[in-house]
Design a protein around this motif. Structure first.
Motif, short mmCIF file in Angstrom:
data_model
loop_
_atom_site.label_atom_id
_atom_site.label_comp_id
_atom_site.label_asym_id
_atom_site.label_seq_id
_atom_site.Cartn_x
_atom_site.Cartn_y
_atom_site.Cartn_z
N TYR A 354 0.22 -49.76 9.77
CA TYR A 354 -0.44 -50.53 10.82
C TYR A 354 0.18 -51.91 11.03
CZ TYR A 354 -4.13 -47.02 10.26
OH TYR A 354 -4.82 -45.85 10.19
N LYS A 355 0.85 -52.44 10.02
CA LYS A 355 1.30 -53.83 10.14
C LYS A 355 2.66 -53.97 10.82
CE LYS A 355 3.37 -54.04 5.51
NZ LYS A 355 3.38 -54.72 4.20
N ASN A 356 3.50 -52.93 10.74
CA ASN A 356 4.86 -53.08 11.26
C ASN A 356 4.92 -52.89 12.78
OD1 ASN A 356 5.72 -53.59 8.72
ND2 ASN A 356 6.73 -51.64 8.41
N LYS A 383 -4.96 -47.51 14.73
CA LYS A 383 -5.70 -47.16 13.52
C LYS A 383 -6.41 -45.83 13.68
CE LYS A 383 -6.19 -51.74 11.54
NZ LYS A 383 -7.07 -52.73 10.91
N GLY A 384 -6.29 -45.01 12.62
CA GLY A 384 -6.92 -43.70 12.63
C GLY A 384 -6.14 -42.64 13.37
N MET A 385 -4.97 -43.00 13.94
CA MET A 385 -4.19 -42.04 14.74
C MET A 385 -2.76 -41.91 14.22
SD MET A 385 -6.23 -40.68 16.85
CE MET A 385 -5.11 -39.88 17.98
N VAL A 386 -2.60 -42.03 12.90
CA VAL A 386 -1.28 -41.86 12.29
C VAL A 386 -1.15 -40.42 11.79
CG1 VAL A 386 0.22 -42.56 10.39
CG2 VAL A 386 -1.06 -44.28 11.67
N TRP A 387 -0.02 -39.83 12.07
CA TRP A 387 0.25 -38.43 11.70
C TRP A 387 0.75 -38.38 10.26
CZ3 TRP A 387 5.21 -35.52 13.58
CH2 TRP A 387 5.12 -34.16 13.24
N ASP A 388 0.13 -37.53 9.45
CA ASP A 388 0.61 -37.28 8.10
C ASP A 388 1.57 -36.09 8.15
OD1 ASP A 388 1.15 -36.92 5.46
OD2 ASP A 388 -0.93 -36.79 4.80
N ILE A 428 -2.86 -45.23 3.96
CA ILE A 428 -3.65 -45.47 5.17
C ILE A 428 -4.26 -44.14 5.61
CG2 ILE A 428 -2.20 -47.39 5.95
CD1 ILE A 428 -0.89 -45.51 7.92
N LYS A 429 -5.26 -44.23 6.47
CA LYS A 429 -5.88 -43.02 6.99
C LYS A 429 -4.90 -42.30 7.89
CE LYS A 429 -9.94 -41.31 9.48
NZ LYS A 429 -11.14 -41.68 10.25
N ALA A 430 -4.62 -41.04 7.56
CA ALA A 430 -3.64 -40.27 8.33
C ALA A 430 -4.13 -38.84 8.46
CB ALA A 430 -2.28 -40.32 7.66
N ASP A 431 -3.72 -38.17 9.53
CA ASP A 431 -4.19 -36.82 9.86
C ASP A 431 -2.99 -35.89 10.01
OD1 ASP A 431 -5.24 -34.52 10.97
OD2 ASP A 431 -6.60 -35.58 12.33
N PRO A 432 -2.90 -34.83 9.21
CA PRO A 432 -1.75 -33.92 9.32
C PRO A 432 -1.84 -32.94 10.48
CG PRO A 432 -3.20 -33.19 7.57
CD PRO A 432 -3.78 -34.47 8.08
N THR A 438 -0.08 -42.03 17.49
CA THR A 438 -0.35 -42.80 18.70
C THR A 438 -0.07 -44.28 18.43
OG1 THR A 438 -2.02 -41.25 19.48
CG2 THR A 438 -2.11 -43.48 20.37
N PHE A 439 0.73 -44.88 19.31
CA PHE A 439 1.05 -46.30 19.23
C PHE A 439 0.48 -47.02 20.44
CE2 PHE A 439 4.28 -44.27 16.68
CZ PHE A 439 4.51 -45.16 15.62
N VAL A 440 -0.14 -48.16 20.20
CA VAL A 440 -0.65 -49.00 21.28
C VAL A 440 0.51 -49.84 21.83
CG1 VAL A 440 -2.24 -50.85 21.90
CG2 VAL A 440 -2.94 -49.09 20.26
N ILE A 441 0.64 -49.90 23.15
CA ILE A 441 1.69 -50.71 23.77
C ILE A 441 1.26 -52.18 23.72
CG2 ILE A 441 2.94 -51.22 25.91
CD1 ILE A 441 2.59 -48.27 26.68
#
Length: 460
Positions: A354-356, A383-388, A428-432, A438-441
């Motif tokens: 989330y920080k980078n 947040k909550g939309m990172v792919w594992d 971090i919370k991640a979903d496989p 998803t990245f916010v612009i």
């Protein structure tokens, strides 16, 4: 003793070309077709060390990360000359670098990498451009490429040299098992003893206290896991105009070449020492495998494969953050309907957090086909939309979900613990299951299009 107290606590194409193309499934096309760097992974093996053979087998079962072209060549093992498992500091480093240099020379690895790029026939000595055309996403036919070669208009192929061949890397991974068994045995004995003392103080029967201690010891053994250290050494294939000129002028066999000329060119390449790999740098990483062995149905070999794959991914991410040219560039897969977010097929495997910050790049080409990248926007992971997308993550998730919803109470408890351990390992919370992050612009609204490339910004 610190570990004991911790255990006690636990027990309680170019992108521009692609998005300009029109096809029925542009997002699928973009996801599959973009110019990747090429990678060859090799193992510094320790066949006489504990789990050395198992690590060897696991290493060869792990595919090259899909954000790179697989540029594997033969002879993927460098047998270490180290006679001790934990040679530390400069001694270990010097031993490994010496072994790698000997391997690169003995097997002429740089020339093998070049040969693979040009699909060289070892019997006739002839080359072709089919792999470069495939990886470079050329629209030009083979005939057009051959015509450029015949007319010596090499500048038309300059992007093949600098974007493709010049981004060929080799990583030598020194993977060694971390023996946690002694620590676990000591911790188990201490905890067992504490339970026995507690039993005596509380008036519990000796056998009950002893049984409880044995269960605790077994649990500690189960969560001990399989852990490895890896030191990864990064090399880059040297490729420049001089290399290209030698390739096309001195080694390339044209159809019109007389047989004696063809034989001379074949011999010249066979005996050439013009190609070399340059050392870029190194990094060290440690795996973290906290999944319970009693819960997981995976075999020991499958567990070792998962651990080795994940620690190599960690090492590759660390190398990318240290060495800018080695960073992967991945196309935007899709844009949300409101234009405020994008989806990119990277995740925990590539070190997403989330920080980078991530940059959106537009490739621009000069008259000679050389590419430069212009930053047109920036992104941050939602947040909550990172792919594992780590090795084995989906299977692990499905296994845990099945246990959590099952009727076996003990299996549910074990799965819940495994879920917590997996979340801690991920960081971090991640979903496989989501298939992309998803990245916010953050900047560049209205300028960002599918197919533009995404690269992690320099980490300070």
């Amino acid at each position: 003793m610190k570990k004991v107290f911790i255990l006690l606590a636990v027990l309680s194409l170019s992108a521009a070309q692609l998005f300009a193309q029109k096809n029925e499934n542009p997002q699928d096309e973009i996801a599959e077709k973009y110019r990747r760097s090429s990678l060859c992974n090799v193992l510094i093996s320790h066949p006489d060390f504990q789990y050395g053979l198992e690590i060897d087998t696991a290493f060869h079962s792990v595919p090259v990360p899909d954000k790179f072209n697989d540029h594997t060549v033969t002879y993927l093992n460098i047998v270490s000359s180290a006679d001790k498992l934990r040679k530390g500091g400069n001694e270990k480093r010097e031993t490994n670098l010496r072994d790698i240099d000997a391997y690169l020379t003995q097997y002429d690895i740089a020339k093998r990498l070049v040969s693979k790029w040009y699909c060289r026939n070892p019997y006739s000595g002839k080359f072709d451009m089919s792999l470069i055309a495939e990886r470079g996403l050329y629209d030009a036919s083979q005939a057009a490429i051959e015509e450029a070669l015949k007319n010596r208009t090499f500048y038309q192929l300059s992007d093949a040299g600098e974007d493709l061949i010049g981004n060929t890397y080799l990583i030598a991974h020194d993977i060694t098992y971390v023996d946690k068994g002694k620590n676990s045995a000591v911790a188990g004995a201490v905890v067992g003893g504490l339970f026995a003392i507690a039993g005596a103080l509380l008036g519990l029967d000796t056998s009950t206290a002893s049984d409880l201690g044995n269960v605790t010891n077994a649990l500690i053994s189960e969560i001990d896991g399989f852990t490895v250290n890896v030191t990864s050494y990064l090399y880059r294939l040297e490729w420049n105009e001089e290399c290209a000129a030698k390739m096309y002028n001195e080694y390339w066999i044209y159809d019109e070449d007389p047989s004696e000329v063809a034989a001379m060119k074949k011999a010249a390449f066979d005996n050439s020492t013009a190609f070399r790999l340059t050392f870029v740098g190194e990094t060290t990483a440690t795996s973290s495998n906290t999944s319970s062995k009693s819960f997981s149905k995976a075999t020991k070999g499958e567990q070792i494969s998962k651990v080795c794959a994940r620690v190599m991914d960690k090492a590759i991410v660390a190398l990318q953050r240290e060495y800018e040219d080695f960073k992967v560039k991945v196309p935007i897969h899709s844009i949300s309907p409101d234009g405020k977010a994008v989806q990119v097929k990277i995740g925990l495997k590539e070190g997403v957090n989330y920080k980078n910050k991530y940059e959106v790049l537009l490739p621009e080409y000069d008259e000679k086909g050389k590419v430069k990248y212009k930053v047109v926007g920036t992104l941050k992971a939602q947040k909550g939309m990172v792919w594992d997308n780590r090795f084995g993550a989906l299977d692990e998730y499905q296994e845990m979900q099945a246990a959590v919803t099952g009727s076996d109470r003990e299996a549910r408890k074990a799965a819940a613990k495994a879920q917590k351990a997996a979340a801690k390992e991920a960081g971090i919370k991640a979903d496989p299951t989501i298939g992309a992050t998803t990245f916010v612009i953050k900047t560049g609204h209205g300028k960002i299009l599918p197919g533009m490339l995404v690269r992690e910004a320099r980490v300070k």
